[in-house]
Design a protein around this motif. Sequence first.
Motif, PDB file in Angstrom:
ATOM      1  N   HIS A  64       0.834  -1.201   0.000  1.00 53.91           N
ATOM      2  CA  HIS A  64       0.000   0.000   0.000  1.00 53.91           C
ATOM      3  C   HIS A  64       0.869   1.252   0.000  1.00 53.91           C
ATOM      4  N   ALA A  67       2.548   1.669  -3.355  1.00 54.12           N
ATOM      5  CA  ALA A  67       1.581   2.114  -4.363  1.00 54.12           C
ATOM      6  C   ALA A  67       1.313   3.611  -4.247  1.00 54.12           C
ATOM      7  N   HIS A  68       1.429   4.147  -3.027  1.00 49.06           N
ATOM      8  CA  HIS A  68       1.261   5.583  -2.817  1.00 49.06           C
ATOM      9  C   HIS A  68       2.571   6.352  -3.026  1.00 49.06           C
ATOM     10  N   THR A  79       6.154   1.316  -8.093  1.00 52.26           N
ATOM     11  CA  THR A  79       5.148   0.469  -8.736  1.00 52.26           C
ATOM     12  C   THR A  79       5.560  -0.996  -8.722  1.00 52.26           C
ATOM     13  N   HIS A  94      -2.080  -5.929  -7.866  1.00 55.71           N
ATOM     14  CA  HIS A  94      -1.771  -4.527  -7.598  1.00 55.71           C
ATOM     15  C   HIS A  94      -2.634  -3.603  -8.447  1.00 55.71           C
ATOM     16  N   SER A  95      -2.805  -3.916  -9.731  1.00 53.24           N
ATOM     17  CA  SER A  95      -3.573  -3.047 -10.632  1.00 53.24           C
ATOM     18  C   SER A  95      -5.036  -2.963 -10.208  1.00 53.24           C
ATOM     19  N   ARG A  98      -5.184  -0.907  -6.946  1.00 56.53           N
ATOM     20  CA  ARG A  98      -4.855   0.504  -7.132  1.00 56.53           C
ATOM     21  C   ARG A  98      -6.018   1.268  -7.744  1.00 56.53           C
ATOM     22  N   HIS A 101      -8.608   1.686  -5.019  1.00 58.96           N
ATOM     23  CA  HIS A 101      -8.153   2.537  -3.925  1.00 58.96           C
ATOM     24  C   HIS A 101      -8.042   4.000  -4.353  1.00 58.96           C
ATOM     25  N   ASN A 102      -7.625   4.239  -5.583  1.00 61.72           N
ATOM     26  CA  ASN A 102      -7.537   5.619  -6.067  1.00 61.72           C
ATOM     27  C   ASN A 102      -8.907   6.286  -6.102  1.00 61.72           C
TER      28      ASN A 102
END
Length: 336
Positions: A64, A67-68, A79, A94-95, A98, A101-102
């Motif tokens: 996490h 990813a940020h 990434t 992850h994709s 992400r 979460h975005n």
Amino acid sequence: MSRQVRETGLLGRRLWYYWSWILAATVAFGLLWVAFGMLGNSWLQLIVAASLGVLATQFGFLGHDAAHRQIFTSARCNTWTARLLATLFVGMSHSWWRSKHNRHHGAPNQEGRDPDIGPGVIAFTRAAAARRTRGVPGWFTRHQGWLFFPLLTLEGINLHLASVRPLLTAGASRQQRTEATLVLLRLAAYVAVVVSLLPPGKAAAFLGLQAAVLGVCLGGSFAPNHKGMPIVPPEARIDFLRRQVLMSRNVRGGPLVDIAMGGLNYQIEHHLFPSMPRPNLRFVQPLVRDYCARHEVTYTEVALLESYRIVIDYLNHVGLRARTPFDCPLAGQLRG
């Protein structure tokens, strides 16, 4: 020059913090599998399973943060770190995560925009609860607060399934399919290793407990952050400060809570500064709290057990609330 020195020092401390955590978690991961091989056909393997669930949660927190873009200055390094941690150690795409979460960060607790309160097993909004008033769905909705945490035992399996779903979804990108394939291969190898050493009953218990612990640890870290805070109507327009602060809740509790929640207990600061490294959030907290006080923006922080009580109460009564979504601190502040 002095600014560059300060920035270099901060970067060094940040890298030291994260690489220490990654190294420690990786060593612990290896040691747990050594213990798995040594224990053999024993019910003590359930201790290993539970420990793997806790450790996978920590890898999830590190993914996490990567990813940020909290770990490296390079977006590419962040990434790939997030991708490797998620797919290899957690069993999650992850994709897929992400994207979800975005959208949450862009509009926390806003109906129609935040996927974390979207349609699902749990009704997080009055509108969703209003469609489930009779029969078994109605009973479930009236008791969903008490059922929420037991249901989290299934969240680990749900994350795995959602991560491999692009393999069966038309229109999925090549990247999504690649990550889904890696997750599927990782899960298959994991199950094969466990089944090869343990008899069916113990193997099922091992796999089930590990997934349940992962789900409870992850869900228990994310749930207190926004559940029970104001729900924003789809058409509402709110400035960035209030959008991120009023819909978020901090959890206090010291270093143990910091570790157990992966720094997400500083949720307000994380939403205001999503790329700020986890160890810096506690230092900026007093500044954020004072700024909110000066501008009369409610800053919410409670103890961990109190946050769980609030979540349970909110979910049990989400369909019975007489107030509108903007009642609670949000209404008065937006009218002012």
